[in-house]
Scaffold this motif. Structure first.
Motif, short mmCIF file in Angstrom:
data_model
loop_
_atom_site.label_atom_id
_atom_site.label_comp_id
_atom_site.label_asym_id
_atom_site.label_seq_id
_atom_site.Cartn_x
_atom_site.Cartn_y
_atom_site.Cartn_z
N GLN A 73 0.84 -1.21 0.00
CA GLN A 73 0.00 0.00 0.00
C GLN A 73 0.88 1.25 0.00
O GLN A 73 0.67 2.16 -0.80
CB GLN A 73 -0.91 -0.01 1.22
CG GLN A 73 -1.69 1.27 1.44
CD GLN A 73 -2.36 1.31 2.81
OE1 GLN A 73 -2.54 0.29 3.46
NE2 GLN A 73 -2.72 2.51 3.25
N ALA A 74 1.85 1.30 0.90
CA ALA A 74 2.74 2.46 0.98
C ALA A 74 3.60 2.58 -0.28
O ALA A 74 3.85 3.68 -0.77
CB ALA A 74 3.63 2.37 2.22
N ALA A 75 4.04 1.45 -0.81
CA ALA A 75 4.85 1.47 -2.04
C ALA A 75 4.07 2.06 -3.19
O ALA A 75 4.61 2.84 -3.99
CB ALA A 75 5.33 0.06 -2.37
N ASP A 80 3.16 6.66 -6.71
CA ASP A 80 2.28 7.72 -7.22
C ASP A 80 2.91 9.10 -7.04
O ASP A 80 2.63 10.02 -7.80
CB ASP A 80 0.93 7.71 -6.49
CG ASP A 80 0.03 6.56 -6.94
OD1 ASP A 80 0.31 5.96 -8.00
OD2 ASP A 80 -0.96 6.27 -6.22
N ARG A 81 3.77 9.24 -6.05
CA ARG A 81 4.43 10.52 -5.80
C ARG A 81 5.76 10.62 -6.54
O ARG A 81 6.50 11.58 -6.40
CB ARG A 81 4.62 10.73 -4.30
CG ARG A 81 3.28 11.10 -3.62
CD ARG A 81 3.22 10.63 -2.21
NE ARG A 81 1.96 10.90 -1.55
CZ ARG A 81 0.84 10.17 -1.69
NH1 ARG A 81 0.81 9.15 -2.52
NH2 ARG A 81 -0.26 10.47 -1.03
N GLY A 82 6.09 9.60 -7.31
CA GLY A 82 7.26 9.64 -8.19
C GLY A 82 8.47 8.87 -7.72
O GLY A 82 9.47 8.80 -8.43
N VAL A 144 1.10 7.86 3.16
CA VAL A 144 2.24 8.68 2.76
C VAL A 144 1.70 10.08 2.49
O VAL A 144 0.66 10.23 1.85
CB VAL A 144 2.91 8.09 1.49
CG1 VAL A 144 4.02 8.99 1.00
CG2 VAL A 144 3.44 6.69 1.77
N ARG A 145 2.39 11.08 2.99
CA ARG A 145 1.96 12.46 2.78
C ARG A 145 1.93 12.81 1.30
O ARG A 145 2.68 12.25 0.50
CB ARG A 145 2.92 13.44 3.45
CG ARG A 145 2.78 13.54 4.92
CD ARG A 145 3.78 14.55 5.42
NE ARG A 145 3.45 14.98 6.77
CZ ARG A 145 4.18 15.80 7.47
NH1 ARG A 145 5.29 16.30 6.97
NH2 ARG A 145 3.82 16.14 8.68
N SER A 146 1.13 13.81 0.96
CA SER A 146 1.12 14.33 -0.40
C SER A 146 2.41 15.12 -0.64
O SER A 146 3.09 15.52 0.32
CB SER A 146 -0.10 15.23 -0.61
OG SER A 146 0.04 16.41 0.17
#
Length: 170
Positions: A73-75, A80-82, A144-146
């Motif tokens: 999930q975190a991965a 998604d954040r690059g 994970v933060r944006s």
């Protein structure tokens, strides 16, 4: 006419020689080349700038809980954040906090950037760390933060300070 040309060539060569010597002196005495001379003996040099883009940061995500699928999930959120997720898996032991972000001197700026993505995470900088940036998720991890929240957190941290036993090199 011939003597005037010879005189002009001699003056031109003399000016070129002086320009070359001045350039060589400037290069040898450039203070930017000797930035590491401020380091104390035995200190490990770390780069604090530039802060790399997430697409240049490779991470390993480990699940330090008994909740299945947390690392995946975190991965996915990090991807998604690059970020470049190298692998996921289970941590060798459980972790009770939000997230432990471990990194070494080679990834200092990237480690700090990654750390900013975890609310109330723990900074795990170690001088002897020689693996990729490793994130161990704990029982308090939610998400994970944006990118904007991470930038704000990074900006509010007060800047980058070199840890004990290191000196900064840019």
């Amino acid at each position: 006419m011939r003597i005037a040309r010879i005189r002009a060539l001699v003056v031109l060569c003399a000016l070129a020689l002086v320009a070359g010597l001045v350039t060589l002196w400037a290069i040898r005495n450039d203070s930017q080349l000797s930035a590491s001379s401020d380091c104390e003996p035995g200190a490990v040099e770390i780069k604090t700038a530039p802060i790399p883009d997430p697409s240049e940061i490779e991470v390993i995500v480990l699940n330090g809980t008994d909740q299945s699928g947390l690392a995946d999930q975190a991965a996915a959120q990090l991807a998604d954040r690059g970020f470049v997720v190298v692998s996921t898996g289970d941590a060798p032991e459980t972790y009770d906090g939000t997230a432990l972000v471990q990194y070494g001197p080679e990834q200092y700026a990237a480690g700090l950037h990654t750390y900013a993505y975890f609310y109330q995470g723990r900074d795990g900088f170690a001088l002897d760390w020689d693996q990729p940036i490793t994130i161990t998720l704990g029982s308090d991890f939610r998400e994970v933060r944006s990118a904007s929240d991470a930038r704000q957190s990074f900006a509010q941290s007060g800047g980058i300070e070199a840890p004990e036993g290191t000196c900064t090199v840019e």
